[in-house]
Design a protein around this motif. Structure first.
Motif, PDB file in Angstrom:
ATOM      1  N   ARG A  72       0.798  -1.342   0.062  1.00 44.93           N
ATOM      2  CA  ARG A  72      -0.044  -0.010  -0.089  1.00 44.93           C
ATOM      3  C   ARG A  72       0.984   1.445   0.022  1.00 44.93           C
ATOM      4  NH1 ARG A  72      -4.786  -1.767  -1.106  1.00 44.93           N
ATOM      5  NH2 ARG A  72      -6.203  -0.564   0.170  1.00 44.93           N
ATOM      6  N   THR A  73       0.194   2.294  -0.143  1.00 46.96           N
ATOM      7  CA  THR A  73       1.031   3.577   0.094  1.00 46.96           C
ATOM      8  C   THR A  73       0.645   4.142   1.413  1.00 46.96           C
ATOM      9  OG1 THR A  73      -1.218   4.949  -0.535  1.00 46.96           O
ATOM     10  CG2 THR A  73       0.283   4.293  -2.351  1.00 46.96           C
ATOM     11  N   LEU A  74       1.422   5.244   1.814  1.00 44.39           N
ATOM     12  CA  LEU A  74       1.493   5.515   3.143  1.00 44.39           C
ATOM     13  C   LEU A  74       0.118   6.146   3.442  1.00 44.39           C
ATOM     14  CD1 LEU A  74       4.839   7.342   3.372  1.00 44.39           C
ATOM     15  CD2 LEU A  74       4.214   5.446   4.586  1.00 44.39           C
ATOM     16  N   PRO A  75      -0.834   7.121   2.857  1.00 50.98           N
ATOM     17  CA  PRO A  75      -2.214   7.309   3.122  1.00 50.98           C
ATOM     18  C   PRO A  75      -2.966   6.046   3.205  1.00 50.98           C
ATOM     19  CG  PRO A  75      -0.993   8.585   1.267  1.00 50.98           C
ATOM     20  CD  PRO A  75      -0.045   7.620   1.410  1.00 50.98           C
ATOM     21  N   PRO A 275      -7.707  17.925   0.676  1.00 50.63           N
ATOM     22  CA  PRO A 275      -8.160  16.570   1.243  1.00 50.63           C
ATOM     23  C   PRO A 275      -9.126  16.862   2.509  1.00 50.63           C
ATOM     24  CG  PRO A 275      -5.659  16.754   0.899  1.00 50.63           C
ATOM     25  CD  PRO A 275      -6.143  18.155   0.478  1.00 50.63           C
ATOM     26  N   THR A 276      -8.906  17.912   3.419  1.00 53.52           N
ATOM     27  CA  THR A 276      -9.964  17.986   4.278  1.00 53.52           C
ATOM     28  C   THR A 276     -11.241  18.400   3.858  1.00 53.52           C
ATOM     29  OG1 THR A 276      -9.102  20.356   4.478  1.00 53.52           O
ATOM     30  CG2 THR A 276      -8.015  18.697   6.210  1.00 53.52           C
ATOM     31  N   ASP A 277     -11.450  18.544   2.789  1.00 50.90           N
ATOM     32  CA  ASP A 277     -12.851  18.842   2.221  1.00 50.90           C
ATOM     33  C   ASP A 277     -13.498  17.516   2.068  1.00 50.90           C
ATOM     34  OD1 ASP A 277     -12.681  21.496   2.311  1.00 50.90           O
ATOM     35  OD2 ASP A 277     -11.730  21.551   0.419  1.00 50.90           O
ATOM     36  N   LEU A 278     -12.737  16.446   2.039  1.00 51.61           N
ATOM     37  CA  LEU A 278     -13.418  15.159   1.614  1.00 51.61           C
ATOM     38  C   LEU A 278     -13.939  14.256   2.887  1.00 51.61           C
ATOM     39  CD1 LEU A 278     -10.713  14.571  -1.112  1.00 51.61           C
ATOM     40  CD2 LEU A 278     -12.735  15.442  -1.415  1.00 51.61           C
ATOM     41  N   ARG A 309      -4.689  16.157  -5.640  1.00 51.80           N
ATOM     42  CA  ARG A 309      -4.122  15.235  -7.004  1.00 51.80           C
ATOM     43  C   ARG A 309      -3.373  14.442  -6.744  1.00 51.80           C
ATOM     44  NH1 ARG A 309      -5.453  17.918 -11.994  1.00 51.80           N
ATOM     45  NH2 ARG A 309      -6.916  19.699 -11.691  1.00 51.80           N
ATOM     46  N   LYS A 310      -2.205  14.626  -5.799  1.00 51.79           N
ATOM     47  CA  LYS A 310      -1.070  13.576  -5.458  1.00 51.79           C
ATOM     48  C   LYS A 310      -1.827  12.296  -4.781  1.00 51.79           C
ATOM     49  CE  LYS A 310       1.435  16.586  -3.479  1.00 51.79           C
ATOM     50  NZ  LYS A 310       2.681  17.072  -2.643  1.00 51.79           N
ATOM     51  N   GLN A 311      -2.713  12.841  -3.840  1.00 51.29           N
ATOM     52  CA  GLN A 311      -3.477  11.456  -2.960  1.00 51.29           C
ATOM     53  C   GLN A 311      -4.021  10.514  -4.183  1.00 51.29           C
ATOM     54  OE1 GLN A 311      -6.791  11.146   0.129  1.00 51.29           O
ATOM     55  NE2 GLN A 311      -5.035  12.193   0.967  1.00 51.29           N
ATOM     56  N   ALA A 312      -4.830  11.258  -4.977  1.00 49.43           N
ATOM     57  CA  ALA A 312      -5.576  10.414  -6.133  1.00 49.43           C
ATOM     58  C   ALA A 312      -4.565   9.603  -6.769  1.00 49.43           C
ATOM     59  CB  ALA A 312      -6.470  11.374  -6.863  1.00 49.43           C
ATOM     60  N   GLU A 313      -3.582  10.072  -7.287  1.00 49.67           N
ATOM     61  CA  GLU A 313      -2.397   9.572  -7.964  1.00 49.67           C
ATOM     62  C   GLU A 313      -2.010   8.557  -7.320  1.00 49.67           C
ATOM     63  OE1 GLU A 313       1.939  10.378  -9.700  1.00 49.67           O
ATOM     64  OE2 GLU A 313       0.313  11.740 -10.497  1.00 49.67           O
ATOM     65  N   ALA A 314      -1.614   8.589  -5.976  1.00 48.98           N
ATOM     66  CA  ALA A 314      -1.074   7.576  -5.425  1.00 48.98           C
ATOM     67  C   ALA A 314      -1.995   6.249  -5.081  1.00 48.98           C
ATOM     68  CB  ALA A 314      -0.768   7.950  -3.712  1.00 48.98           C
TER      69      ALA A 314
END
Length: 358
Positions: A72-75, A275-278, A309-314
């Protein structure tokens, strides 16, 4: 462009290594499944071909190991409560390489990066030795501000730092092109590539005043339009535990149907998406990627920030190890174009006697 039968990352991508921990890689990979020449290179027995083998051949076995073990990724680890010492993870993105200058007489090297939500306030630090560098390109490619792929495991966590050691650091590139190019951009699908959205006028850019009309377009209006364009005959209702706002198997790309999962955000928060909006726990994007879809769509009434965008790509990168997928961003400008193309763009607000829009 998404294509029918596109392969998962271990086949569609190639990992060109700049650093390899030979001992850790040998321990990770079963030597019984490795060709003799790869084992020889990892154990230092084949000096003549070792650079080429370590740079270009070992990566394919590591990509397969990542896929097999669902690394997995860190997030993702953070959302799952699995962010612990000893846990492996993958990272693909910006880092700052230190220790690569000739003035550094020690063996110590590092790659560092400040992390975004859900790990905001923490810094990721990969620590490793010059002894693992496998080619001369590593010194220039890994130094300073750069983008790299890393597969490693966590060695220490505190309030501000996540320390890790890598199995491998390198470039994740496409394997289907004659000239190699970064793999990351292949994960993104442009809205106009979806046939149902192809009627938008890409040459039209709303003025600042026009863009503010997006505050008058509810999320429900956007949802109903998307459902209509995708021939979905019912519009899903919102509820707290939803993983997506719209799920449709009718997205047409290059003549082929694909399943798309949509995350929609209306004007309740008319600012660049963070990210805090999600969701209450900031995990709405994480939950979106739990859906077995081919295309993941993030739509917002305003711009979509870099952290999202970075989180979605990860998340898309991690999923691409087990199933082909792409991400699509529909920001406020794209949404405005779609509304305008289908006669739903709001008229200018009437002006009051005081000269202000009502």
């Amino acid at each position: 462009m998404a294509k029918e039968g596109i392969e998962t990352l271990p086949t569609a991508g190639k990992l060109v290594a700049f650093y390899l921990s030979r001992d850790r890689v040998l321990a990770l990979l079963s030597s019984q499944t490795l060709p003799a020449q790869v084992i020889a290179a990892l154990t230092g027995q084949n000096a003549q071909m070792s650079t080429a083998i370590l740079s270009n051949a070992v990566g394919s076995y590591l990509l397969q190991a990542i896929a097999t073990d669902s690394v997995r990724t860190l997030p993702q680890l953070a959302f799952e409560g699995e962010l612990k010492e000893g846990v492996p993870f993958i990272y693909n993105g910006h880092v700052t390489g230190k220790g690569f200058a000739a003035s550094n007489k020690t063996l110590a090297l590092s790659l560092t990066e400040k992390l975004d939500e859900p790990l905001a306030g923490k810094k990721l630090i990969f620590e490793f030795s010059k002894n693992g560098l496998v080619n001369s390109t590593a010194y220039t490619r890994m130094s300073g501000s750069t983008r790299l792929f890393a597969f490693g495991y966590i060695t220490e966590i505190d309030d501000t730092i996540i320390r890790a050691v890598p199995y491998v650091v390198g470039d994740l590139v496409t394997s289907s092109h004659a000239i190699t190019s970064p793999f990351g951009p292949t994960l993104e699908l442009r809205p106009e590539e979806v046939e149902q959205f192809s009627g938008i006028d890409e040459s039209w850019f709303p003025s600042q005043a026009e863009f503010k009309r997006m505050t008058r377009v509810s999320e429900q209006v956007v949802k109903e339009l998307i459902c209509r364009l995708l021939c979905e005959h019912s519009v899903p209702s919102d509820w707290g535990g939803e993983e997506s706002d719209v799920l449709s198997a009718n997205l047409l790309v290059a003549g082929h149907r694909h399943t798309g999962a949509f995350l929609l955000k209306g004007p309740a928060r008319f600012h660049p998406m963070k990210p805090t909006d999600l969701g209450k726990n900031g995990d709405q994007l994480y939950r979106l990627f739990n859906i077995p879809a081919r295309i993941y769509v993030i739509q917002h009434c305003h711009s979509i920030g870099a952290a999202v965008r970075k989180q979605a790509e990860a998340f898309a990168l991690a999923r691409s190890f087990v199933a082909p997928c792409q991400i699509m961003f529909m920001d406020g400008t794209t949404t405005a174009r779609l509304l305008r193309a289908h006669g739903l763009w709001p008229d200018a607000a009437p002006i009051s006697k005081k000269g202000k829009a009502k």
